[in-house]
Design a protein around this motif. Structure first.
Motif, PDB file in Angstrom:
ATOM      1  N   LEU A 322       0.814  -1.209   0.000  1.00 62.99           N
ATOM      2  CA  LEU A 322       0.000   0.000   0.000  1.00 62.99           C
ATOM      3  C   LEU A 322       0.856   1.271   0.000  1.00 62.99           C
ATOM      4  O   LEU A 322       0.583   2.217  -0.750  1.00 62.99           O
ATOM      5  CB  LEU A 322      -0.945   0.001   1.205  1.00 62.99           C
ATOM      6  N   PHE A 323       1.904   1.295   0.833  1.00 64.47           N
ATOM      7  CA  PHE A 323       2.761   2.482   0.899  1.00 64.47           C
ATOM      8  C   PHE A 323       3.428   2.744  -0.443  1.00 64.47           C
ATOM      9  O   PHE A 323       3.384   3.866  -0.965  1.00 64.47           O
ATOM     10  CB  PHE A 323       3.820   2.303   1.985  1.00 64.47           C
ATOM     11  N   TRP A 324       4.056   1.716  -1.001  1.00 61.03           N
ATOM     12  CA  TRP A 324       4.762   1.910  -2.260  1.00 61.03           C
ATOM     13  C   TRP A 324       3.810   2.125  -3.431  1.00 61.03           C
ATOM     14  O   TRP A 324       4.185   2.725  -4.448  1.00 61.03           O
ATOM     15  CB  TRP A 324       5.699   0.736  -2.528  1.00 61.03           C
ATOM     16  N   SER A 325       2.581   1.675  -3.297  1.00 64.83           N
ATOM     17  CA  SER A 325       1.582   1.985  -4.329  1.00 64.83           C
ATOM     18  C   SER A 325       1.383   3.488  -4.430  1.00 64.83           C
ATOM     19  O   SER A 325       1.314   4.053  -5.536  1.00 64.83           O
ATOM     20  CB  SER A 325       0.254   1.296  -4.018  1.00 64.83           C
ATOM     21  N   GLY A 326       1.291   4.163  -3.272  1.00 63.60           N
ATOM     22  CA  GLY A 326       1.144   5.611  -3.275  1.00 63.60           C
ATOM     23  C   GLY A 326       2.350   6.309  -3.875  1.00 63.60           C
ATOM     24  O   GLY A 326       2.214   7.254  -4.675  1.00 63.60           O
ATOM     25  N   VAL A 327       3.551   5.850  -3.504  1.00 63.62           N
ATOM     26  CA  VAL A 327       4.778   6.453  -4.032  1.00 63.62           C
ATOM     27  C   VAL A 327       4.877   6.255  -5.544  1.00 63.62           C
ATOM     28  O   VAL A 327       5.151   7.197  -6.295  1.00 63.62           O
ATOM     29  CB  VAL A 327       6.014   5.849  -3.336  1.00 63.62           C
ATOM     30  N   LEU A 328       4.634   5.027  -5.985  1.00 66.27           N
ATOM     31  CA  LEU A 328       4.729   4.734  -7.414  1.00 66.27           C
ATOM     32  C   LEU A 328       3.673   5.482  -8.220  1.00 66.27           C
ATOM     33  O   LEU A 328       3.957   5.984  -9.319  1.00 66.27           O
ATOM     34  CB  LEU A 328       4.591   3.227  -7.649  1.00 66.27           C
ATOM     35  N   LEU A 329       2.457   5.583  -7.693  1.00 67.29           N
ATOM     36  CA  LEU A 329       1.408   6.315  -8.403  1.00 67.29           C
ATOM     37  C   LEU A 329       1.806   7.770  -8.626  1.00 67.29           C
ATOM     38  O   LEU A 329       1.586   8.329  -9.710  1.00 67.29           O
ATOM     39  CB  LEU A 329       0.096   6.248  -7.618  1.00 67.29           C
ATOM     40  N   ALA A 330       2.388   8.402  -7.607  1.00 67.40           N
ATOM     41  CA  ALA A 330       2.794   9.799  -7.737  1.00 67.40           C
ATOM     42  C   ALA A 330       3.899   9.958  -8.786  1.00 67.40           C
ATOM     43  O   ALA A 330       3.843  10.867  -9.639  1.00 67.40           O
ATOM     44  CB  ALA A 330       3.263  10.341  -6.390  1.00 67.40           C
ATOM     45  N   ILE A 331       4.899   9.074  -8.752  1.00 68.41           N
ATOM     46  CA  ILE A 331       6.010   9.189  -9.705  1.00 68.41           C
ATOM     47  C   ILE A 331       5.541   8.879 -11.124  1.00 68.41           C
ATOM     48  O   ILE A 331       5.912   9.577 -12.083  1.00 68.41           O
ATOM     49  CB  ILE A 331       7.157   8.243  -9.298  1.00 68.41           C
ATOM     50  N   ILE A 332       4.718   7.848 -11.271  1.00 69.90           N
ATOM     51  CA  ILE A 332       4.207   7.497 -12.602  1.00 69.90           C
ATOM     52  C   ILE A 332       3.370   8.640 -13.173  1.00 69.90           C
ATOM     53  O   ILE A 332       3.508   9.006 -14.346  1.00 69.90           O
ATOM     54  CB  ILE A 332       3.379   6.198 -12.541  1.00 69.90           C
ATOM     55  N   GLY A 333       2.496   9.219 -12.350  1.00 67.83           N
ATOM     56  CA  GLY A 333       1.686  10.338 -12.819  1.00 67.83           C
ATOM     57  C   GLY A 333       2.542  11.507 -13.267  1.00 67.83           C
ATOM     58  O   GLY A 333       2.288  12.124 -14.310  1.00 67.83           O
ATOM     59  N   LEU A 334       3.584  11.815 -12.488  1.00 71.89           N
ATOM     60  CA  LEU A 334       4.497  12.911 -12.828  1.00 71.89           C
ATOM     61  C   LEU A 334       5.143  12.684 -14.184  1.00 71.89           C
ATOM     62  O   LEU A 334       5.221  13.606 -15.015  1.00 71.89           O
ATOM     63  CB  LEU A 334       5.565  13.042 -11.748  1.00 71.89           C
ATOM     64  N   ILE A 335       5.587  11.456 -14.439  1.00 71.52           N
ATOM     65  CA  ILE A 335       6.304  11.161 -15.680  1.00 71.52           C
ATOM     66  C   ILE A 335       5.349  11.035 -16.869  1.00 71.52           C
ATOM     67  O   ILE A 335       5.565  11.649 -17.926  1.00 71.52           O
ATOM     68  CB  ILE A 335       7.125   9.867 -15.518  1.00 71.52           C
ATOM     69  N   VAL A 336       4.304  10.241 -16.715  1.00 72.84           N
ATOM     70  CA  VAL A 336       3.408   9.954 -17.837  1.00 72.84           C
ATOM     71  C   VAL A 336       2.747  11.228 -18.370  1.00 72.84           C
ATOM     72  O   VAL A 336       2.665  11.443 -19.585  1.00 72.84           O
ATOM     73  CB  VAL A 336       2.337   8.923 -17.420  1.00 72.84           C
ATOM     74  N   PHE A 337       2.289  12.103 -17.478  1.00 75.45           N
ATOM     75  CA  PHE A 337       1.566  13.290 -17.913  1.00 75.45           C
ATOM     76  C   PHE A 337       2.489  14.428 -18.359  1.00 75.45           C
ATOM     77  O   PHE A 337       2.006  15.461 -18.808  1.00 75.45           O
ATOM     78  CB  PHE A 337       0.651  13.791 -16.794  1.00 75.45           C
ATOM     79  N   SER A 338       3.807  14.239 -18.248  1.00 72.79           N
ATOM     80  CA  SER A 338       4.719  15.305 -18.670  1.00 72.79           C
ATOM     81  C   SER A 338       4.641  15.559 -20.171  1.00 72.79           C
ATOM     82  O   SER A 338       5.014  16.633 -20.643  1.00 72.79           O
ATOM     83  CB  SER A 338       6.159  14.957 -18.275  1.00 72.79           C
ATOM     84  N   SER A 339       4.145  14.591 -20.931  1.00 66.35           N
ATOM     85  CA  SER A 339       4.004  14.789 -22.385  1.00 66.35           C
ATOM     86  C   SER A 339       2.578  15.144 -22.782  1.00 66.35           C
ATOM     87  O   SER A 339       2.258  15.174 -23.976  1.00 66.35           O
ATOM     88  CB  SER A 339       4.444  13.519 -23.122  1.00 66.35           C
ATOM     89  N   PHE A 340       1.732  15.415 -21.816  1.00 61.50           N
ATOM     90  CA  PHE A 340       0.311  15.667 -22.091  1.00 61.50           C
ATOM     91  C   PHE A 340       0.134  16.841 -23.052  1.00 61.50           C
ATOM     92  O   PHE A 340      -0.545  16.750 -24.071  1.00 61.50           O
ATOM     93  CB  PHE A 340      -0.411  15.932 -20.768  1.00 61.50           C
ATOM     94  N   SER A 341       0.745  17.975 -22.718  1.00 62.34           N
ATOM     95  CA  SER A 341       0.625  19.152 -23.583  1.00 62.34           C
ATOM     96  C   SER A 341       1.542  19.051 -24.784  1.00 62.34           C
ATOM     97  O   SER A 341       1.257  19.628 -25.845  1.00 62.34           O
ATOM     98  CB  SER A 341       0.954  20.418 -22.786  1.00 62.34           C
ATOM     99  N   VAL A 342       2.642  18.311 -24.645  1.00 61.73           N
ATOM    100  CA  VAL A 342       3.644  18.237 -25.710  1.00 61.73           C
ATOM    101  C   VAL A 342       3.069  17.566 -26.956  1.00 61.73           C
ATOM    102  O   VAL A 342       3.354  17.979 -28.087  1.00 61.73           O
ATOM    103  CB  VAL A 342       4.884  17.467 -25.209  1.00 61.73           C
TER     104      VAL A 342
END
Length: 421
Positions: A322-342
């Motif tokens: 559960l703890f690492w799920s929260g950490v991974l979700l935050a990092i994945i969201g940061l990376i994946v959405f970085s190309s959203f506007s691009v």
């Protein structure tokens, strides 16, 4: 915050000098305003998947029915966005901005009084229509106000939408869990505020059109060498595919991961929403920084990195505690959405001058395919189980390797300038 620069034109004898906006100036007040409306629009649209656990329990729905609701709102938006964009490219229409928010207002009003499954479907269709009317013209406004900083401008515009998406789980906890579907009535207030801001933006938009400066710029930008058209078509199909893959993955998280958390870690609806908020809020941060980074390091490079760097973390996610799920979700969201506007800016480079059509294609049709993905995922979940579905979806970001089949930024610039086939 910059003040819009004006240039004088030579008037006929005996008349006052006319002023035209400097197209190279970045108009931050308009960018902030359209980003605010994007926040309003997408926060409303995103509460639909955020309340799926409430709908499922209160109306005794299956995962397939949940997938149909997600498909309805995304498909409505996806079909109409390219149509609205095509129409607006031929005849830019500032009035579409407040009209679109009016559809959203109607949808949330219907949702507040919905007591049956068909009524919920009708409400989300109106919300989808509102989104379809807003996004192409909102992206055009962002482009018009960007000046020379297109990546930054598109990031400001898109970060409003992603910030709105990130608020949906929190709004669900504060409004829908205690009030039920009737809590939708509060979002009519948000939609009404959006209409007021849209009227302000539409006036600026109309004034810019009347000067003729933007029309001149758009006409000049339409030139494209015939010999590269087939390569451009291949590139846009591949780009849509990549956006579809990214949307399918993000849809699996925002729509179904809360069910995964509730089943595997026995979380309440409220606690599960916190984890979805982490994913979406980090995504909003990634969206903001993605544009400036793409301006510096290249748009294709940014699209590639946003998927490949997220891939190993996505594969680990279904096996984390559960703890690492929260950490991974935050990092994945940061990376994946970085190309959203691009991806939007990249597509606009592929088809110079067709701002509305291209924006509608990328933010509409491609993301609507993510809604189709949600429908498929819902059906799979009914057949197998939520854990298996999450494990399968974790491999989707690996398809980002296809990004290097796209033309480089330098080649796109040469195509637009007509200096290379």
């Amino acid at each position: 915050m910059s003040v819009q620069t004006m240039t004088k034109t030579s008037p006929p004898s005996g008349q006052q000098p006319l002023t035209q906006p400097d197209m190279s100036a970045t108009v931050y007040r308009i960018l902030i305003a359209i980003s605010l409306v994007h926040l309003f629009n997408d926060s409303i649209q995103s509460v639909i998947p955020a309340i799926f656990p409430i709908l499922k329990s209160s109306m005794h729905l299956t995962y397939t029915q949940i997938g149909i609701i997600s498909f309805a709102i995304n498909f409505t938006s996806s079909i109409m966005q390219p149509v609205v964009g095509w129409f607006a490219d031929r005849k830019p229409t500032p009035a579409l901005l407040p009209i679109g928010m009016g559809f959203t207002f109607t949808g949330m009003l219907l949702m507040a009084f919905a007591t049956t499954y068909p009524a919920v479907l009708l409400a989300v269709v109106f919300v989808g229509l509102g989104s379809a009317a807003f996004h192409p013209e909102g992206s055009r406004v962002s482009h018009m106000a960007s000046g020379t900083r297109r990546g930054l401008a598109q990031s400001i515009f898109q970060v409003g939408g992603n910030a709105g998406q990130s608020l949906a789980p929190v709004l669900t906890m504060w409004i829908f869990i205690p009030l039920g579907l009737f809590g939708s009535i509060w979002f009519t207030v948000v939609a009404a505020a959006g209409i007021a801001v849209q009227i302000f933006i539409a006036r600026w938009y109309g004034n810019r059109l009347r000067t003729g400066a933007y029309q001149k710029k758009k006409t000049q930008a339409r030139q494209l060498r015939p010999e590269v058209r087939s390569r451009v078509r291949f590139a846009i199909v591949l780009l849509v595919l990549l956006v579809f893959v990214r949307s399918w993955y993000s849809s699996s998280i925002s729509t179904f991961f809360s069910f995964y958390l509730m089943e595997n870690f026995h979380l309440s609806v409220s606690d599960a929403q916190v984890y979805i908020f982490l994913f979406l809020a980090a995504g909003a941060v990634g969206t903001f920084f993605g544009g400036p980074l793409a301006d510096r390091f290249g748009k294709r490079n940014m699209i590639f990195c946003s998927m490949i760097l997220a891939a190993p973390l996505a594969i680990l996610l279904p096996y984390a505690n559960l703890f690492w799920s929260g950490v991974l979700l935050a990092i994945i969201g940061l990376i994946v959405f970085s190309s959203f506007s691009v991806t939007v800016v990249y597509a606009q480079m592929l088809f110079p001058g067709k701002i509305g059509t291209v924006s509608g294609l990328i933010t509409g049709l491609a993301f609507g395919m993510g809604g189709l993905g949600a429908l498929v995922l819902g059906k799979w979940t009914d057949i197998v189980d939520i854990t298996t579905v999450m494990q399968i979806c974790s491999f989707l970001p690996l398809l980002g390797i296809l990004t290097y089949l796209l033309p480089s930024d330098k080649l796109l610039n040469r195509w637009s300038e007509g200096t290379e086939a």
